[in-house]
Design a protein around this motif. Structure first.
Motif, short mmCIF file in Angstrom:
data_model
loop_
_atom_site.label_atom_id
_atom_site.label_comp_id
_atom_site.label_asym_id
_atom_site.label_seq_id
_atom_site.Cartn_x
_atom_site.Cartn_y
_atom_site.Cartn_z
N LEU A 9 0.83 -1.20 0.00
CA LEU A 9 0.00 0.00 0.00
C LEU A 9 0.86 1.25 0.00
CD1 LEU A 9 -2.83 1.23 0.15
CD2 LEU A 9 -2.66 1.11 2.65
N ARG A 10 1.92 1.23 0.81
CA ARG A 10 2.83 2.38 0.85
C ARG A 10 3.63 2.47 -0.44
NH1 ARG A 10 7.41 2.78 5.46
NH2 ARG A 10 8.36 1.19 4.14
N ALA A 11 4.00 1.30 -1.00
CA ALA A 11 4.77 1.31 -2.24
C ALA A 11 3.93 1.74 -3.43
CB ALA A 11 5.35 -0.08 -2.50
N GLY A 12 2.60 1.82 -3.26
CA GLY A 12 1.75 2.22 -4.37
C GLY A 12 1.75 3.69 -4.66
N HIS A 13 2.48 4.48 -3.88
CA HIS A 13 2.59 5.91 -4.13
C HIS A 13 3.83 6.18 -4.98
CE1 HIS A 13 -0.63 6.82 -1.28
NE2 HIS A 13 -0.06 5.95 -0.45
N PRO A 14 3.71 6.96 -6.06
CA PRO A 14 4.87 7.20 -6.93
C PRO A 14 6.05 7.81 -6.19
CG PRO A 14 2.85 7.92 -7.99
CD PRO A 14 2.49 7.59 -6.57
N TYR A 15 5.77 8.70 -5.22
CA TYR A 15 6.86 9.30 -4.44
C TYR A 15 6.60 9.01 -2.97
CZ TYR A 15 10.06 12.59 -2.28
OH TYR A 15 11.05 13.14 -1.52
N ASN A 16 7.44 8.23 -2.38
CA ASN A 16 7.24 7.77 -1.01
C ASN A 16 8.32 8.39 -0.13
OD1 ASN A 16 6.63 6.46 1.31
ND2 ASN A 16 7.00 4.40 0.55
N ALA A 17 8.06 9.61 0.35
CA ALA A 17 9.06 10.32 1.13
C ALA A 17 9.34 9.62 2.45
CB ALA A 17 8.60 11.75 1.38
N GLU A 18 8.31 8.98 3.03
CA GLU A 18 8.51 8.30 4.31
C GLU A 18 9.51 7.17 4.17
OE1 GLU A 18 5.94 5.67 7.55
OE2 GLU A 18 4.95 6.72 5.91
N VAL A 43 15.20 2.82 -5.72
CA VAL A 43 14.64 1.71 -4.95
C VAL A 43 13.13 1.86 -4.83
CG1 VAL A 43 14.51 0.72 -2.62
CG2 VAL A 43 16.74 1.18 -3.65
N GLU A 44 12.69 3.07 -4.47
CA GLU A 44 11.25 3.30 -4.33
C GLU A 44 10.53 3.19 -5.68
OE1 GLU A 44 9.71 3.40 -1.49
OE2 GLU A 44 11.69 3.10 -0.62
N ALA A 45 11.17 3.62 -6.75
CA ALA A 45 10.56 3.50 -8.08
C ALA A 45 10.38 2.03 -8.46
CB ALA A 45 11.42 4.22 -9.12
N ALA A 46 11.37 1.19 -8.11
CA ALA A 46 11.25 -0.24 -8.40
C ALA A 46 10.13 -0.88 -7.58
CB ALA A 46 12.58 -0.93 -8.13
N ARG A 47 10.00 -0.47 -6.34
CA ARG A 47 8.90 -0.99 -5.51
C ARG A 47 7.55 -0.58 -6.08
NH1 ARG A 47 11.20 0.16 0.64
NH2 ARG A 47 13.12 -1.07 0.41
N TYR A 48 7.48 0.65 -6.54
CA TYR A 48 6.24 1.13 -7.14
C TYR A 48 5.91 0.32 -8.40
CZ TYR A 48 3.03 4.31 -9.53
OH TYR A 48 1.96 4.85 -10.20
N ALA A 49 6.93 0.05 -9.22
CA ALA A 49 6.71 -0.73 -10.45
C ALA A 49 6.24 -2.14 -10.11
CB ALA A 49 7.99 -0.76 -11.28
N PHE A 50 6.85 -2.75 -9.09
CA PHE A 50 6.42 -4.10 -8.69
C PHE A 50 4.98 -4.08 -8.19
CE2 PHE A 50 5.72 -7.22 -5.33
CZ PHE A 50 6.06 -8.40 -5.98
N GLN A 51 4.64 -3.08 -7.39
CA GLN A 51 3.28 -2.99 -6.87
C GLN A 51 2.27 -2.84 -7.99
OE1 GLN A 51 1.07 -0.27 -6.77
NE2 GLN A 51 -0.37 -0.97 -5.21
#
Length: 411
Positions: free
Chosen positions: A283-292, A393-401
């Motif tokens: 759910l958190r990885a579903g945001h394109p920019y995850n500052a947290e 890293v966050e972009a890859a998580r977003y792509a996987f999600q």
């Protein structure tokens, strides 16, 4: 004795299917080993390609032995599987260090606007422009466009910037206590001016040279370790075992059942994957920019990021699931699953490969920033590089999600 090319009088058994699959992979292993020996230690691309094929064959054999262990002689499979994992890991390190260096130097060029030569395995320097590699003969350089200053993060004044030699920007774990600030981020009680792109370009060359020195040293050591491993008695024992596997597969009594008996074992591999994915913060990885999550990635702890470990585990389980699926698809007269599932697994695997590469590149930038007596400009460039790779890293998580959840909704 299970033979690779057999014509059973009755129906195929699970052992027949598994034996043919393993023998095919063993044949690929032996063929790759022959190509690697023919290419020699200085074979360049041919040697690297043969080593990559050798790793792939070893991984597939090891994964099949792991998933379908109840169908095989337990003592034999438990002895061979860790040896194949050792071989695959040893051969992979040299390639990983080379790719990591090229990735980091390409990112430095993209971020700083200063062409940082990327060393190619053949010895020719290739500058990078717009994030892509552009080959240039004679060691020439292609100028890269300078990014706008608003895209270059800088440390907040008073947070350790301008300190003596060895100081680093706050985004480098373990160095500095400030926060990164960029233009157009709104009010947040953290004001700060944006430095010009030249501030980053100033340290990019030295940062690139430092990374090249460290990663080339690690790559040289990995190359020596791989050559030593390929000439060791341990490797020859592995090669002999795989050669025997190409003609005979030690099977257990459970392998006498029908091919459908392979299904539950493959389903167990899929269930382990689903459980691991269910533990991810999708759910958190579903945001394109995850500052947290990015802030968590900038921890001062020099140990590997604990938040990355579950994603790496999913990557390994996904690979095992794919290998089990390959065995099921080789069942005679079986109706394979739709192409969508295979495409989904490949897309998800590519995203997790990107995640692993970016995570390890960020760790390499962080380690370089801890080098004693580097200049503030060098530490600044390495800090920006580290933050950039954590963004990857966050972009890859977003792509996987996106791949995983979208396909689940379709199903």
């Amino acid at each position: 004795m299970a033979r690779r090319h057999h014509e059973p009088a009755g129906p195929y058994s699970a052992g027949d299917v598994l034996a043919v699959h393993l023998q095919d992979r063993a044949t690929d292993f032996l063929r790759s080993l022959r190509l690697h020996r023919e290419a020699g230690p200085g074979g360049g691309d041919a040697s690297a390609d043969a080593a990559a094929r050798l790793r792939r064959s070893a991984r597939r054999i090891s994964g099949t032995l792991h998933t379908f262990r109840p169908m095989l002689d337990r003592e034999w499979s438990d002895a061979l599987r860790p040896e194949l994992a050792w071989l695959s890991g040893t051969l992979a390190r040299e390639h990983a260090y080379g790719d990591r260096l090229e990735r980091l130097l390409a990112a430095l060029t993209r971020l700083s606007g200063t062409p940082v030569p990327v060393p190619v395995r053949g010895g020719v320097q290739v500058p990078v422009r717009d994030g892509g590699r552009v080959p240039v003969g004679g060691g020439g350089r292609v100028p890269a466009p300078v990014p706008p200053a608003s895209q270059v993060p800088v440390p907040v004044p008073g947070a350790g910037a301008g300190a003596g030699a060895g100081a680093a920007p706050a985004s480098v774990p373990g160095q500095g206590q400030g926060q990164w600030q960029g233009r157009g981020q709104g009010d947040g009680g953290r004001g700060g001016a944006v430095a010009p792109a030249g501030a980053l370009a100033l340290g990019a060359a030295k940062a690139g040279a430092l990374l090249e020195r460290q990663l080339n040293l690690a790559r040289t050591r990995a190359h020596s370790a791989a050559l030593q491993a390929l000439g060791s008695a341990r490797f020859h024992a592995v090669a002999d075992s795989v050669a025997l596997l190409a003609s005979e597969v030690p099977l257990a009594g459970a392998a006498a059942g029908p091919p459908s008996a392979l299904g539950p074992l493959a389903a167990e591999a899929g269930a382990r994957l689903l459980d691991a994915v269910g533990a991810l913060p999708l759910l958190r990885a579903g945001h394109p920019y995850n500052a947290e999550a990015l802030a968590d990635g900038l921890t001062t702890d020099p140990a590997p990021q604990p938040q990355d470990a579950p994603w790496h585990q999913v990557r390994l389980l996904l690979r095992l699931h794919r290998y089990a699926d390959e065995v099921l698809r080789s069942v005679p007269d079986a109706v394979p699953d739709g192409a969508g599932e295979g495409s989904r697994l490949l897309s998800a695997g590519h995203a997790l490969d990107r995640h692993r590469d970016a995570s390890e590149a960020a760790a390499a930038a962080s380690a370089a920033a801890r080098t004693p007596r580097i200049t503030p400009a060098t530490a600044y460039a390495l800090g920006v590089l580290h933050a950039d790779q954590r963004h990857e890293v966050e972009a890859a998580r977003y792509a996987f999600q996106r791949v995983w959840v979208r396909e689940e909704v379709r199903v």
